[in-house]
Every structure is written in C-alpha cells, then in structure tokens.
Design an enzyme around this catalytic site. Structure first.
Site, PDB file in Angstrom:
ATOM      1  CB  SER A   1      83.821  65.872  -0.353  1.00 10.66           C
ATOM      2  OG  SER A   1      83.592  66.506  -1.594  1.00 10.66           O
TER       3      SER A   1
ATOM      4  CG  HIS B   1      79.712  65.103   0.624  1.00 12.05           C
ATOM      5  ND1 HIS B   1      78.560  65.376   1.352  1.00 12.05           N
ATOM      6  CD2 HIS B   1      80.045  66.276   0.024  1.00 12.05           C
ATOM      7  CE1 HIS B   1      78.239  66.652   1.205  1.00 12.05           C
ATOM      8  NE2 HIS B   1      79.118  67.230   0.393  1.00 12.05           N
TER       9      HIS B   1
ATOM     10  CG  ASP C   1      80.471  68.439  -2.792  1.00 14.42           C
ATOM     11  OD1 ASP C   1      79.533  68.741  -2.012  1.00 14.42           O
ATOM     12  OD2 ASP C   1      81.612  68.131  -2.397  1.00 14.42           O
TER      13      ASP C   1
ATOM     14  CG  MET D   1      79.163  72.238  -7.018  1.00 18.82           C
ATOM     15  SD  MET D   1      80.696  73.103  -6.680  1.00 18.82           S
ATOM     16  CE  MET D   1      81.232  72.276  -5.182  1.00 18.82           C
TER      17      MET D   1
ATOM     18  CG  HIS E   1      76.089  69.334  -0.682  1.00 21.44           C
ATOM     19  ND1 HIS E   1      77.250  69.951  -0.263  1.00 21.44           N
ATOM     20  CD2 HIS E   1      75.118  70.291  -0.593  1.00 21.44           C
ATOM     21  CE1 HIS E   1      77.002  71.210   0.050  1.00 21.44           C
ATOM     22  NE2 HIS E   1      75.729  71.443  -0.154  1.00 21.44           N
TER      23      HIS E   1
ATOM     24  CG  MET F   1      76.233  73.092  -3.159  1.00 21.69           C
ATOM     25  SD  MET F   1      77.993  72.879  -2.929  1.00 21.69           S
ATOM     26  CE  MET F   1      78.124  71.149  -3.356  1.00 21.69           C
TER      27      MET F   1
ATOM     28  CG  MET G   1      77.113  74.985   3.007  1.00 17.04           C
ATOM     29  SD  MET G   1      77.884  73.465   2.399  1.00 17.04           S
ATOM     30  CE  MET G   1      79.533  74.018   1.942  1.00 17.04           C
TER      31      MET G   1
ATOM     32  CG  ASP H   1      80.291  70.121   2.848  1.00 16.29           C
ATOM     33  OD1 ASP H   1      81.521  69.988   2.696  1.00 16.29           O
ATOM     34  OD2 ASP H   1      79.470  70.050   1.902  1.00 16.29           O
TER      35      ASP H   1
ATOM     36  N   GLY I   1      86.190  72.719   4.937  1.00 14.94           N
ATOM     37  CA  GLY I   1      87.339  73.002   5.798  1.00 14.94           C
ATOM     38  C   GLY I   1      87.438  72.109   7.022  1.00 14.94           C
TER      39      GLY I   1
HETATM   40  C1  DX5 Z   1      82.122  72.740  -1.031  1.00 11.58           C
HETATM   41  C2  DX5 Z   1      81.601  71.334  -0.983  1.00 11.58           C
HETATM   42  C3  DX5 Z   1      82.351  70.475  -0.041  1.00 11.58           C
HETATM   43  C4  DX5 Z   1      83.817  70.323  -0.370  1.00 11.58           C
HETATM   44  C5  DX5 Z   1      84.549  70.244   0.931  1.00 11.58           C
HETATM   45  O1  DX5 Z   1      81.190  73.574  -1.618  1.00 11.58           O
HETATM   46  O2  DX5 Z   1      80.241  71.300  -0.603  1.00 11.58           O
HETATM   47  O3  DX5 Z   1      81.744  69.213   0.114  1.00 11.58           O
HETATM   48  O4  DX5 Z   1      84.109  69.189  -1.114  1.00 11.58           O
HETATM   49  O5  DX5 Z   1      85.909  70.217   0.670  1.00 11.58           O
HETATM   50  P1  DX5 Z   1      86.981  70.474   1.816  1.00 11.58           P
HETATM   51  O6  DX5 Z   1      86.783  69.395   2.839  1.00 11.58           O
HETATM   52  O7  DX5 Z   1      88.281  70.395   1.104  1.00 11.58           O
HETATM   53  O8  DX5 Z   1      86.697  71.844   2.363  1.00 11.58           O
HETATM   54 ZN    ZN Z   2      79.407  69.278  -0.044  1.00 17.11          ZN
END
Ligand code: DX5
Ligand code: ZN
Length: 233
Positions: free
Chosen positions: A8, A31, A33, A35, A64, A66, A135, A173, A175
């Site tokens: 990501s 990936h 993200d 947002m 992705h 969001m 998630m 996705d 942690g």
């Molecule tokens: C969080 C994102 C993830 C994020 C994951 O809302 O959708 O893709 O980048 O980051 P890590 O791997 O650090 O949890």
């Molecule tokens: Zn993501």
C-alpha cells in the site's frame, strides 16, 4: 492457490510515488488507498494521482476506494487503467450496476467490508465480483494494529468462496505484517495488502519477498495439516 502481495502506497513517500512504485516491482499489485474524508476520517489522493501513477509504472493498480458515492466515482478509476477497483459495501447504493460497470471497463471488480460488517447479506453479489476485501483494521489510516476479531470472518468468506467455485480472491488489508500474515493465510486469505510492513522497511522489495515467503510457508504447512486430517478421517 497463488498468494499475492499488494504493497500500500499509503505508507510510501507521496512526493516520490514513481520511485516508491519502482521499489516494489517484485510485488503483484500496487495498492492505492483513495480516501475522501467522508467515508473515512482521512484524505489521501484521487483520480488525477491514479492517472499519473498509471503513466509512471507498469505495475497493476489495486484501487481501494474508501469514499462516499462509489457508484458515481468508481468507474472512472477503471477508465483510468486500474487493474482492480474495490468499493465498500457500506457506501455503495447500487453495487450491482457499479460492479458491472467496473468489469465492463476492463478492470477486476471487488467489494470491501469493514471489520463490523457481515459478509453473509452480500452473498448474492458473489457472481458480480472478482475479489472480496476484508478490512482487518477500521479503514482510514496505515500502521494500525491487526484485529484478530476478523479471523472468523476470513474463514467464513473462504468457505463461501469455495461454495461459489473458488475463483474469487480474498484480500486482507490492515495490520498485515510478519506477525500476522500467517494467521491470515491459515484462515484462507490469498491477497495481502501491506503498507507499513513494506514501506516502513529499509528495503521494501526484500520486505515483499519475506512476506511472500512466510505466507507460502504457512500455506504449505496448512496444506500438510489438512492432508493429515483427511487421511485420519
Ligand atoms: C487503511 C488502508 C490500508 C493501509 C494499510 O485504511 O486501507 O490499505 O494502507 O496499512 P498497514 O499495512 O500499515 O496497516
Ligand atoms: Zn487499503
């Protein structure tokens, strides 16, 4: 089942995205993200950046979204050349139409579920998707702690996918790192998003290889356990 790693770029240096993409070409996807500060309490990047990234890297983009109103905003990501476009079930009002539109534009279509959202009410959508994203943190930020409470849902999703022919990918996705990836594999995930575990490492490509190796080992061990159980039955 081939395992895939999707680093990501949320955890990458946004001022050097082309270089950061080039640093992980041994991964399967990049990936991205998106947002909007409404669906999640954070604002990242949007279509112009995805269009720029498309020109700057040959890696397939795993977008992705969001965001609120994905029915309106998701298809342009497919038009911009994303290889996969994921919309959240909590935000989509016309998921069937939107997922079909994404596919008709040549991208893989996927639906995402927040940690507290059950997958079962959406079983009828399985024919419309190429991937489920579960998630494993509340969406919005990188670097959060993996939520073990999602593991039973990963197992249920794997069972549901197998009942529907086994072709749909199952992405996790949030942690995902060296401490948690094995649990995800054993539960049935096959596509692993990793932000801080890859871009927080001094050598992101080596981190991708290490995660892949660890996941493949866990998968092989799991297969061995299942074979032994089958033989006993
Ligand atoms: C969080 C994102 C993830 C994020 C994951 O809302 O959708 O893709 O980048 O980051 P890590 O791997 O650090 O949890
Ligand atoms: Zn993501």
């Amino acid at each position: 089942m081939a395992l895939q790693i999707s680093p990501s770029i949320l955890s990458a240096d946004f001022a050097r995205l082309a270089d950061e993409a080039a640093a992980v070409t041994n991964a399967d996807w990049l990936h991205v993200d998106v947002m909007d500060n409404h669906f999640v309490p954070n604002l990242t990047l949007g279509l112009p950046v995805v269009e720029a990234l498309r020109k700057a890297t040959s890696m397939p983009l795993d977008c992705h979204l969001m965001i609120e109103d994905p029915d309106r905003w998701a298809p342009p990501y497919a038009e911009a050349g994303a290889g996969s476009v994921t919309i959240h079930v909590e935000a989509a009002k016309s998921p069937v139409r939107t997922l079909r539109e994404i596919r008709s534009l040549g991208a893989r279509a996927a639906i995402a579920f927040n940690p507290a959202t059950a997958i079962e009410p959406f079983e009828d959508l399985l024919g419309e998707v190429d991937m489920l994203l579960l998630m494993t943190v509340e969406p919005g930020f990188g670097g959060q702690k993996f939520l073990d409470m999602v593991l039973p849902k990963i197992r249920r999703a794997r069972a549901l996918i197998e009942r529907h022919g086994g072709q749909i990918w199952l992405q996790v996705d949030g942690g995902v790192d060296a401490d948690t990836i094995e649990r995800c594999v054993v539960a049935g995930a096959d596509v692993f998003v990793a932000g801080s575990a890859v871009y927080g490492a001094s050598d992101p490509a080596a981190a991708v290889d290490a995660l892949r190796f660890q996941a493949e080992q866990a998968q092989a061990e799991q297969a061995q356990v299942e074979r032994a159980l089958d033989e006993r039955a």
